[in-house]
Design a protein around this motif. Sequence first.
Motif: not given
Length: 608
Positions: A320-321, A326-327, A371-374, A518-521
Motif C-alpha cells: 500500500c503506498p 508512513s513507514q 505531515k498532512t498525508s500522514l 500504525w496507531i493501534v500498534a
Amino acid sequence: MSFTRHSHVGVWFNRVSSISSHSLIAMSVIALPIVAAATADDEWIEFLGAEASTADQSVYLMTFSRVLAARLAIGDLSDITTFSKQQVLDCVLDAWENPMQSAVGRPRESDVQVVKKAVVFEEFHADGSKHFHVAVLLVRRMRFALIKRTLMSRHKLASHFSATHTQWWSLIRYGFFPTLKKPKTDEDPLRWTGAGVAPINLFEDGQEPFQAKAWVKRREQKDREGDSKGANTSFTKLDFTALVLEKKLRTQASVLRYFQQKGSVAMQAFVSKHQRKLQDFLDDALEWDTASEVAAAEEQTDWALISMTADKECAHGDDCPYHLASQDFFFRNAANFSCEDLAQALRLVLVAGPSKQARVPFLVGGTNTGKTSLIAPFEQLFGANRVYHLPAVTDPKYALRNWMKNKRFVLWDEFSPVEFADHNVLPVTVFKKAFNGQWFEVQVPQSFHDGNVPFRWQRGVVFTNKLEGLWTPTRKVPQEDIRHIQSRVHLFQCGSEFVPPGEVRPEIPQCAVHLCKWIVAGAARFDAQAVLVTQPILAPMQQTSVTGLGELLAAAAIPNTASIELSTEVTALGAVDVRELSREDWTTLRSFQMLRPLEQRRLLRSLG
C-alpha cells in the motif's frame, strides 16, 4: 386409519397407529384430494409447507401439533395440549443447546450458546385445544435433523420444521401479525433472548427490512395489477430510491436515460416533475443505502472504530503506498519523535477528547515533510462530512458554527492558532476551553439561541502547520497568550522532507486501514515500553552526562519515564551543564510539553 388434514390445501398427514417412530418423525406427506366426507376427528392446522430435511438455516419455525387420542394411547408421544409456553420453550432450548450425539460426525465442541432469540406462539382450535409455533434465531446456520430426533427421544414431542421461512422477520410476522387467512394470533407470546441480546420488540422484529430489489419487484407487480384494472399507478420517492440502488444509477444523466427508455408513464412523470431535484434525490439514495453502515460506526466509540478498522486488511497489503509512505515518515523523523509517541498522543484525544492530560497532537514542519498525508486518512475513516476542517479565518463572527453539525473529528490542516486568535476567530480564552474539554459559546445567526450556543468538544483532534512563524507574537496576542496556547498542544516536529527540493512529491492515496494499524500498534508498543520502565531514577552520573540534570529532575519530582525523555532530549542538544539551558529552551522541548502542568511548574521553579 385416521388422517390430519391441512386447511386450504389438499395435503394430509398419515397418522396410522402401527407406523414406526422414525416414520412419525419424518411425518410423511401423502397428496390426496380434499373430500367432503371429513370425519369429526379431523385436525385443522395452518399449512406450513413441506419439511426439507437438507435445510441449513439460521432461523426455523417449529410447530408442535396436537396428537389424536388414538395415537396418544400408544404412549410414545406427549400430549402437547397439556404443555405451557414455558414448558415448550424449555424443551426447545434443551434440544438446541444439548442435542443427542449423532451416530456420525463429532459431537459439538463449542460451549457457545446456539439460540440467540426464541418466541413461543400459542394458537387455539375451535374446540379449545391448542398447538404451538416456536420461532428460533440461531447464532449460525445449522441443520435441524438432530434437534428433531432429540425432541422425539428426550421429550416425546413430534415437531415440524418449516423451510419456507428463511428470515427472522418472516417468522415473527407469521406468528404475531393477524391476516385475512389467520385473523387470530397470540397477542402475548413468550419471548426469550440469550445473554447480551437486546429484548425482542415483536412489532419491530416483524417488519421486513428494506431491500431495493424486493421493493422494485413489489412496485412492478403493483403496476401490472393497476394496468389490468385500468387504474392509475403512483410512483414515490422511495420507489425512485429503490430503483436507483437496484439499477446502480449514479448520475443525473443515467437516471434520465433509464426513465426515458424503460420507465412507465408514472415514472417519467415523477422524474420530469422533480428534474431540478434529481441530484438531491441521488444524494438521498446514497445516504439511504449507507445508513446501516454509518449507524453501526456511530454506535462505536472512536477508538473502537479504529481498533476494528485496524483488524481489516488493505486491498494492497504491505505494498500500500500510504503504508510505505508512513513507514518512511517515521524513519525520517526518528530523531524527533517515534511512532509510539504520536500514536499514544492520538489515542489520548480519541478516547476522551483533549484535556490537560491529553493535549492536541500538532504536527509542525516545512513543506513536503508528509505531515498532512500522514493524518489525511482520518477523512476516509470517519467520512469527509463528519470531519470538521479548518474554518475560514475571514469569518470572525460565525466561523465555528459548522463545528456543531454532527462532526466526529477535528482535522485542522495549516492551522495557525496565533493568526486565528489575532483575527478573533478563535480567541485565546476560547481556544483554551475548546481544547480542554470545557464548555464555550459558539456564535450563530441571531435567529438561534440569541446568537450563542453552548458547546463542548470531547472527541479526537489533530493540527498541522509549518513551524516557521507559527509562534510569532502580535499586538493582540502577546507571548504570554502564546504560552497558554502551547500548553494545550503536543508538538511533533517533522524535520525531514519527503522528497528532495525541486522534485514533485507523488500523490499518496488515503488508507484508513493502515492509518489505524500504525496507531493501534504504536499505542500498544507505547504501553509495553511503559511497563518495562519500572526501575527508580538512577544516580545523576549514571543517568546522564549533563551536569546537574539528575538533581534538577529529582528535585522537581519528575516521573521516571518523563525524566528519561527529558535527559535524552537535553543531551541531544549538546548541553554539558544544566545551567546552559534557559527557561525558553526548556519550554520548547517536546518532552517538557508532555509534562503535566504542575510538573512543568515544579521544573521551572527548580531552575531558580
